[in-house]
Design an enzyme around this catalytic site. Structure first.
Site, PDB file in Angstrom:
ATOM      1  N   LYS A  95    -118.905  28.290  93.700  1.00  9.77           N
ATOM      2  CA  LYS A  95    -117.841  28.424  92.534  1.00  9.77           C
ATOM      3  C   LYS A  95    -116.707  27.810  93.143  1.00  9.77           C
ATOM      4  O   LYS A  95    -116.131  28.182  93.910  1.00  9.77           O
ATOM      5  CB  LYS A  95    -117.677  29.666  92.301  1.00  9.77           C
ATOM      6  CG  LYS A  95    -116.625  30.001  90.901  1.00  9.77           C
ATOM      7  CD  LYS A  95    -116.192  31.464  90.790  1.00  9.77           C
ATOM      8  CE  LYS A  95    -114.872  31.340  90.230  1.00  9.77           C
ATOM      9  NZ  LYS A  95    -114.320  32.896  90.265  1.00  9.77           N
ATOM     10  N   GLY A 156    -107.191  38.192  87.009  1.00  7.44           N
ATOM     11  CA  GLY A 156    -106.638  39.495  87.235  1.00  7.44           C
ATOM     12  C   GLY A 156    -105.845  39.921  86.351  1.00  7.44           C
ATOM     13  O   GLY A 156    -105.367  40.890  86.433  1.00  7.44           O
ATOM     14  N   ALA A 183    -112.541  34.514  84.464  1.00 11.32           N
ATOM     15  CA  ALA A 183    -110.966  35.145  84.819  1.00 11.32           C
ATOM     16  C   ALA A 183    -110.417  35.373  83.646  1.00 11.32           C
ATOM     17  O   ALA A 183    -110.302  34.759  82.401  1.00 11.32           O
ATOM     18  CB  ALA A 183    -110.348  34.200  85.574  1.00 11.32           C
ATOM     19  N   GLY A 184    -109.514  36.587  83.879  1.00 13.22           N
ATOM     20  CA  GLY A 184    -108.536  36.968  82.721  1.00 13.22           C
ATOM     21  C   GLY A 184    -109.218  38.092  81.771  1.00 13.22           C
ATOM     22  O   GLY A 184    -108.223  38.333  81.102  1.00 13.22           O
ATOM     23  N   ASN A 205    -114.523  40.703  87.258  1.00 15.16           N
ATOM     24  CA  ASN A 205    -114.427  41.217  88.281  1.00 15.16           C
ATOM     25  C   ASN A 205    -113.329  42.181  88.333  1.00 15.16           C
ATOM     26  O   ASN A 205    -113.580  43.546  88.207  1.00 15.16           O
ATOM     27  CB  ASN A 205    -114.107  40.217  89.574  1.00 15.16           C
ATOM     28  CG  ASN A 205    -114.014  40.842  90.981  1.00 15.16           C
ATOM     29  OD1 ASN A 205    -114.092  41.990  91.057  1.00 15.16           O
ATOM     30  ND2 ASN A 205    -114.070  40.235  91.807  1.00 15.16           N
ATOM     31  N   THR A 206    -112.031  41.815  88.366  1.00 16.26           N
ATOM     32  CA  THR A 206    -111.069  43.239  88.242  1.00 16.26           C
ATOM     33  C   THR A 206    -110.981  44.131  87.147  1.00 16.26           C
ATOM     34  O   THR A 206    -110.848  45.370  87.358  1.00 16.26           O
ATOM     35  CB  THR A 206    -109.625  42.558  87.865  1.00 16.26           C
ATOM     36  OG1 THR A 206    -109.614  41.577  89.192  1.00 16.26           O
ATOM     37  CG2 THR A 206    -108.470  43.301  88.409  1.00 16.26           C
TER      38      THR A 206
END
Lengths: 256, 65
Positions: A95, A156, A183-184, A205-206
């Site tokens: 990645k 995040g 992301a996001g 993830n977050t």
């Protein structure tokens, strides 16, 4: 879903960072039913050997790993990190992140395309973390990328899909390339929205790791991804500006 | 000689990168290495001579997003 020839059942990819404990991480991966988790490389500390324990835990989960080049700000750093990751993790998948701006963690798309070209030529299978920019996407495909990972919003931030128009255009422009929102995303409805638009998968993830109950949130994202994909395959209706009565108007009572 | 290992200066007599890793206790660990910003594969460690002022990175698997 095929990613560089690999058949992948789950359309939810999960990051492994920021969980309250390794046990919660492992449980969240299982609850997400993800088949791919992202990992990284960092300096090993002398006494703790935390990297060795982490790697043993991930190997025990029986999932594919997608190493990242997070934190790299130059082509040179990203390429060297990719080589180190390939050796440690034993996979050609990378990645690719080349960060251009620290407040938004926006990719440096110029460095990204250059690094993608170098790594693709060296046999890597590159998953580039990019923006929704069409011309950059074109360059990445020319460089050898067979998967694209546009951001939904800054890493995040939990803001969801910031540029729906741009993301729709990207999907329409590259119908054959697997597109993964990276992301996001903040809540499962964001993931469902991405899949409903025809995106192939999402990487979270977050939003899972920092939830009050990460394991429950991982399961919720899994349901949202499944629902969004099912909706895409079922063919959503077009949105319109005015009402369209769903109940037949012919035969309505009390009308002249 | 002085070697910068993961950002910390160390005094070392290790002639090669493999000996430095042994000094650090990493001989059996899953790590990847770079010297002065260049990747050094496991098989090339023994043949990689170290010199005063070299910068060595020893990286291990870690959580990532």
């Amino acid at each position: 879903m095929q990613l560089y020839g690999a058949q992948v059942g789950s359309r939810l990819l999960l990051g492994t960072a920021r969980y309250p404990s390794p046990a919660v991480l492992a449980e969240a991966v299982r609850a997400s039913r993800s088949e791919i988790v992202t990992v990284s490389l960092r300096r090993e500390s002398g006494n703790e050997r935390s990297g060795q324990a982490f790697w043993a835990l991930i190997r025990g989960l029986g999932v594919r790993v997608l190493p990242n080049t997070a934190g790299c700000h130059s082509v040179k750093e990203a390429v060297t990190t990719a080589h180190m990751a390939r050796e440690v993790f034993g996979t050609p998948w990378i990645k690719l992140e080349v960060i251009g701006e620290d407040d938004t963690l926006q990719p440096d798309v110029f460095g990204l395309t250059e690094a993608a070209r170098i790594l693709s030529a060296e046999g890597f299978e590159v998953f580039p973390y990019t923006t929704e920019d069409l011309v950059v996407a074109e360059r990445l495909v020319e460089a050898g990328c067979r998967v694209l990972m546009p951001w939904g919003a800054p890493i995040g931030s939990g803001r969801g899909l910031n540029n729906l128009f741009g993301l729709r255009t990207l999907r329409a422009r590259f119908p054959e390339i697997p597109l993964i929102i990276d992301a996001g995303l903040g809540v499962p409805s964001h993931a469902a929205q991405a899949l409903e638009m025809g995106y192939d998968a999402v990487l979270i993830n977050t939003a899972v790791a920092q939830a009050v109950k990460p394991v429950a949130m991982a399961a919720a994202f899994a349901q949202a991804v499944a629902a969004g994909r099912a909706a895409w395959e079922a063919g959503p209706i077009e949105a319109r500006d005015f009402a369209a009565p769903s109940t037949p108007v012919i035969g309505t009572a009390f009308r002249q | 000689m002085r070697i910068l290992v993961n950002g910390v200066w160390r005094e070392s007599g290790a002639a090669g990168l493999d000996r430095l890793l042994a000094e650090l206790g990493y001989q059996d660990a899953v790590v990847s290495t770079a010297v002065n910003g260049e990747f050094v594969a496991t098989g090339a460690r023994a043949g990689t001579r170290l010199a005063d002022g070299d910068r060595v990175e020893v990286l291990a698997p870690m959580q990532g997003g």
